[in-house]
Design a protein around this motif. Structure first.
Motif, short mmCIF file in Angstrom:
data_model
loop_
_atom_site.label_atom_id
_atom_site.label_comp_id
_atom_site.label_asym_id
_atom_site.label_seq_id
_atom_site.Cartn_x
_atom_site.Cartn_y
_atom_site.Cartn_z
N TYR A 159 0.82 -1.21 0.00
CA TYR A 159 0.00 0.00 0.00
C TYR A 159 0.85 1.27 0.00
CZ TYR A 159 -3.33 3.51 1.69
OH TYR A 159 -4.08 4.64 1.84
N GLN A 160 1.89 1.28 0.83
CA GLN A 160 2.75 2.45 0.92
C GLN A 160 3.48 2.69 -0.40
OE1 GLN A 160 2.63 4.49 3.47
NE2 GLN A 160 4.01 5.92 2.44
N GLY A 161 3.92 1.60 -1.03
CA GLY A 161 4.61 1.73 -2.31
C GLY A 161 3.70 2.31 -3.39
N VAL A 162 2.44 1.86 -3.40
CA VAL A 162 1.47 2.39 -4.37
C VAL A 162 1.26 3.88 -4.15
CG1 VAL A 162 -0.93 2.30 -5.14
CG2 VAL A 162 0.29 0.19 -4.66
N LYS A 163 1.13 4.29 -2.89
CA LYS A 163 0.93 5.70 -2.57
C LYS A 163 2.12 6.54 -3.03
CE LYS A 163 -0.84 7.21 1.17
NZ LYS A 163 -1.07 7.52 2.60
N GLN A 164 3.32 6.02 -2.86
CA GLN A 164 4.52 6.75 -3.26
C GLN A 164 4.56 6.95 -4.77
OE1 GLN A 164 7.54 4.27 -1.55
NE2 GLN A 164 7.46 5.28 0.46
N VAL A 165 4.27 5.89 -5.50
CA VAL A 165 4.27 5.98 -6.96
C VAL A 165 3.19 6.94 -7.45
CG1 VAL A 165 3.84 4.70 -9.10
CG2 VAL A 165 5.31 3.72 -7.34
N ASN A 166 2.00 6.85 -6.87
CA ASN A 166 0.92 7.74 -7.27
C ASN A 166 1.21 9.19 -6.93
OD1 ASN A 166 -0.58 5.77 -8.44
ND2 ASN A 166 -2.15 5.65 -6.87
N GLY A 167 1.90 9.41 -5.82
CA GLY A 167 2.29 10.76 -5.47
C GLY A 167 3.19 11.37 -6.53
N LEU A 168 4.10 10.56 -7.06
CA LEU A 168 4.99 11.03 -8.12
C LEU A 168 4.23 11.28 -9.42
CD1 LEU A 168 8.25 8.94 -7.67
CD2 LEU A 168 8.04 11.42 -7.67
N ILE A 169 3.27 10.41 -9.72
CA ILE A 169 2.47 10.60 -10.93
C ILE A 169 1.70 11.92 -10.86
CG2 ILE A 169 0.51 9.73 -12.28
CD1 ILE A 169 1.45 6.90 -11.53
N LYS A 170 1.11 12.20 -9.70
CA LYS A 170 0.38 13.46 -9.52
C LYS A 170 1.32 14.66 -9.68
CE LYS A 170 -1.65 11.96 -5.68
NZ LYS A 170 -2.48 11.96 -4.44
N GLN A 171 2.52 14.52 -9.16
CA GLN A 171 3.49 15.60 -9.25
C GLN A 171 3.90 15.83 -10.71
OE1 GLN A 171 6.83 15.26 -6.54
NE2 GLN A 171 8.17 16.36 -7.93
N LEU A 172 4.15 14.75 -11.43
CA LEU A 172 4.55 14.87 -12.84
C LEU A 172 3.43 15.48 -13.67
CD1 LEU A 172 6.40 11.45 -13.21
CD2 LEU A 172 7.45 13.72 -13.24
N LYS A 173 2.19 15.10 -13.37
CA LYS A 173 1.04 15.69 -14.07
C LYS A 173 0.99 17.19 -13.83
CE LYS A 173 -3.08 14.16 -14.29
NZ LYS A 173 -4.43 13.73 -13.87
N SER A 174 1.22 17.61 -12.61
CA SER A 174 1.15 19.04 -12.29
C SER A 174 2.23 19.83 -13.01
CB SER A 174 1.29 19.24 -10.77
OG SER A 174 2.60 18.96 -10.32
N GLU A 175 3.30 19.14 -13.41
CA GLU A 175 4.39 19.80 -14.13
C GLU A 175 4.20 19.74 -15.64
OE1 GLU A 175 7.84 17.76 -12.73
OE2 GLU A 175 7.70 18.59 -10.70
N GLY A 176 3.08 19.18 -16.08
CA GLY A 176 2.78 19.17 -17.50
C GLY A 176 3.34 18.00 -18.28
N LYS A 177 3.82 16.97 -17.59
CA LYS A 177 4.31 15.78 -18.28
C LYS A 177 3.14 14.97 -18.83
CE LYS A 177 8.56 16.61 -16.90
NZ LYS A 177 9.58 17.12 -17.83
N THR A 178 3.38 14.29 -19.93
CA THR A 178 2.41 13.38 -20.50
C THR A 178 2.69 11.99 -19.95
OG1 THR A 178 2.29 14.69 -22.54
CG2 THR A 178 1.45 12.44 -22.63
N ILE A 179 1.70 11.38 -19.31
CA ILE A 179 1.89 10.11 -18.62
C ILE A 179 1.00 9.04 -19.25
CG2 ILE A 179 1.86 8.91 -16.40
CD1 ILE A 179 3.74 11.26 -16.38
#
Length: 238
Positions: A159-179
């Motif tokens: 669960y913690q690992g999933v949260k960490q990865v999703n946190g990064l995905i949200k951050q990358l989205k906020s920076e305008g990256k295409t995911i």
């Protein structure tokens, strides 16, 4: 904008020709997050390899407008080339011919963004599964790649690992990256996506917004129905 048009790929088997991808097409605006769901063997990883230029399609076209693509494989440890996270993150910028001062700045930035600064000089092989995924993403961040594809990013994560990865995905989205996320565990990331595509036996069978997917019978494509656990799209953001 990414434009994928009529991608087709076949393989010869003992039983004859097998169509692994059947005229798959879609367009994706810059800065958006696309989730591609599908059971194992549906063609997700193959499509990723073709988009990234690791595999050739039999026919069709891919337009990336000159943008470079970063890949995070399901087995993230296969991407680790350095002895430590610091060395591993520096590998890409160095090969791109960056100046030493720019490489060092990029490495420090990537370590900070991924929360790996405390383990910058820790043996990379001893990192946890979630940390290795974050390290693979740190390498993409260091090179400032505009398009990032993640293949089954939640495999073997707690669960913690999933949260960490999703946190990064949200951050990358906020920076305008295409995911682009490729996963059969859609309950872990559907709330992060702007769009949802389903591949089934190499064919695109669904393409719409995530909210519409909640009204679909996903079980017919061998995707676990997340509505068994969740009732609202917001619940899908771990």
């Amino acid at each position: 904008m990414i434009k994928i048009q009529n991608i087709r790929k076949s393989f010869q088997t003992l039983d004859g020709e097998k169509q692994a991808l059947k005229n798959v097409s879609f367009e994706l605006e810059d800065g958006k997050c696309l989730l591609i769901g599908g059971e194992n063997g549906s063609g997700k990883s193959l499509l990723m390899s073709i988009i990234a230029g690791l595999e050739d399609a039999d026919s069709g076209s891919i337009e990336l407008n000159g943008k470079r693509v970063g890949l995070v494989f399901q087995e993230a440890e296969t991407q680790i080339l350095g002895e430590t996270p610091r060395e591993d993150i520096a590998f890409g910028p160095k090969n791109l011919g960056w100046k030493k001062v720019d490489v060092e700045a990029a490495v420090l930035k990537a370590l900070e963004k991924t929360g790996l600064s405390p383990k910058a000089d820790y043996p990379a092989r001893f990192l946890s599964g979630g940390e290795k995924r974050r390290l693979a993403l740190a390498c993409m961040i260091a090179m400032d790649l505009p398009i990032i594809i993640m293949d089954e990013p939640y495999a073997n994560l707690d669960y913690q690992g999933v949260k960490q990865v999703n946190g990064l995905i949200k951050q990358l989205k906020s920076e305008g990256k295409t995911i682009i996320i490729l996963s059969h565990e859609i309950e872990k990331c559907l709330g992060l996506a702007d769009r949802f595509i389903v591949l089934f036996r190499g064919e695109k069978v669904f393409d719409s917004d995530p909210q519409s997917a909640l009204n679909e019978d996903l079980e017919k494509w061998n995707i676990r129905n997340p509505m068994v656990t969740y009732k609202n799209l917001e619940d899908f953001i771990w």
